[in-house]
Motif scaffolding. Structure first.
Motif, PDB file in Angstrom:
ATOM      1  N   SER A   5       0.831  -1.184   0.000  1.00 27.31           N
ATOM      2  CA  SER A   5       0.000   0.000   0.000  1.00 27.31           C
ATOM      3  C   SER A   5       0.877   1.250   0.000  1.00 27.31           C
ATOM      4  N   ASP A   7       0.458   5.824  -0.029  1.00 20.70           N
ATOM      5  CA  ASP A   7      -0.410   6.994   0.054  1.00 20.70           C
ATOM      6  C   ASP A   7      -0.404   7.775  -1.258  1.00 20.70           C
ATOM      7  N   SER A   9      -0.800   8.364  -5.407  1.00 21.66           N
ATOM      8  CA  SER A   9      -1.569   7.857  -6.546  1.00 21.66           C
ATOM      9  C   SER A   9      -0.606   7.115  -7.462  1.00 21.66           C
ATOM     10  N   GLN A 132      -9.956   9.544  -7.610  1.00 24.07           N
ATOM     11  CA  GLN A 132      -8.839   9.471  -6.671  1.00 24.07           C
ATOM     12  C   GLN A 132      -8.709   8.051  -6.117  1.00 24.07           C
ATOM     13  N   GLU A 133      -9.835   7.408  -5.913  1.00 26.96           N
ATOM     14  CA  GLU A 133      -9.824   6.025  -5.420  1.00 26.96           C
ATOM     15  C   GLU A 133      -9.152   5.088  -6.428  1.00 26.96           C
ATOM     16  N   LYS A 136      -5.424   5.754  -6.458  1.00 28.55           N
ATOM     17  CA  LYS A 136      -4.812   5.145  -5.269  1.00 28.55           C
ATOM     18  C   LYS A 136      -4.684   3.634  -5.465  1.00 28.55           C
ATOM     19  N   ASP A 140      -1.340   1.192  -5.375  1.00 25.27           N
ATOM     20  CA  ASP A 140      -1.210  -0.046  -4.602  1.00 25.27           C
ATOM     21  C   ASP A 140      -0.867  -1.233  -5.505  1.00 25.27           C
TER      22      ASP A 140
END
Length: 187
Positions: A5, A7, A9, A132-133, A136, A140
């Protein structure tokens, strides 16, 4: 312990990787002998992983966005195929080869132009068409894929994302073993 993971993008993470690659090029050019060989190994592995990750996630995402993004991605894919061959040639030449420094400078120029084209043409299209999700989640996915991607240039490998996801981890295992045994021979 590694994490899957971030933080950042996906496009922010890729921009960071581009800066790391530029720094690695300079290190290889500044060093000589065994230190140059070690720095080139790091550069080679970083580039191989980076391009595999883009082939697995960024290019398919561009195709989903639409024809403009797909056309930009297609141009970047052609550049990547040429770069993969150049990287493979440099690896076979070796850091002590007569033409290594000259070819490395030409290769660096091509890689930097490619990265700038991604940052200026492709990434804005991705950022403008993804939430944005999703950005992100792309970050990841990149972090996860970097841990299992091949570390050598494989210019004859199909650039199909499904093939890369299936074969990438196995090719990476072979690459890691190859790296390990080569280091043992040197020591």
């Amino acid at each position: 312990m590694t994490t899957n993971s971030t933080d950042l993008s996906g496009t922010q993470l890729l921009r960071e990787r581009h800066e790391q690659i530029k720094q690695l090029f300079q290190e290889v050019l500044d060093l000589t002998g065994d230190e140059r060989a070690e720095a080139f190994d790091c550069l080679r592995a970083t580039l191989a992983v980076h391009e595999t990750v883009e082939e697995m996630f960024v290019h398919p995402l561009a195709r989903e966005i639409g024809p403009e993004a797909e056309a930009v991605a297609r141009a970047r894919i052609e550049e990547e195929q040429q770069a993969t061959q150049m990287l493979s040639d440099l690896e076979h030449l070796g850091v002590e080869g007569d033409q290594f420094a000259t070819r490395l400078v030409m290769f660096r120029h091509a890689v930097i132009e490619h990265a700038e084209a991604e940052e200026n043409e492709l990434f804005p299209l991705i950022e403008g068409n993804c939430s944005q999700e999703d950005l992100k989640a792309l970050g990841d996915s990149i972090i996860t894929a970097e841990q299992i991607a091949p570390t050598h240039a494989h210019p004859h490998t199909p650039k199909n994302p499904a093939v890369l996801m299936l074969t990438g981890p196995f090719v990476a295992m072979v690459d890691h073993a190859r790296d390990h045994f080569r280091k043992l021979r040197v020591e």
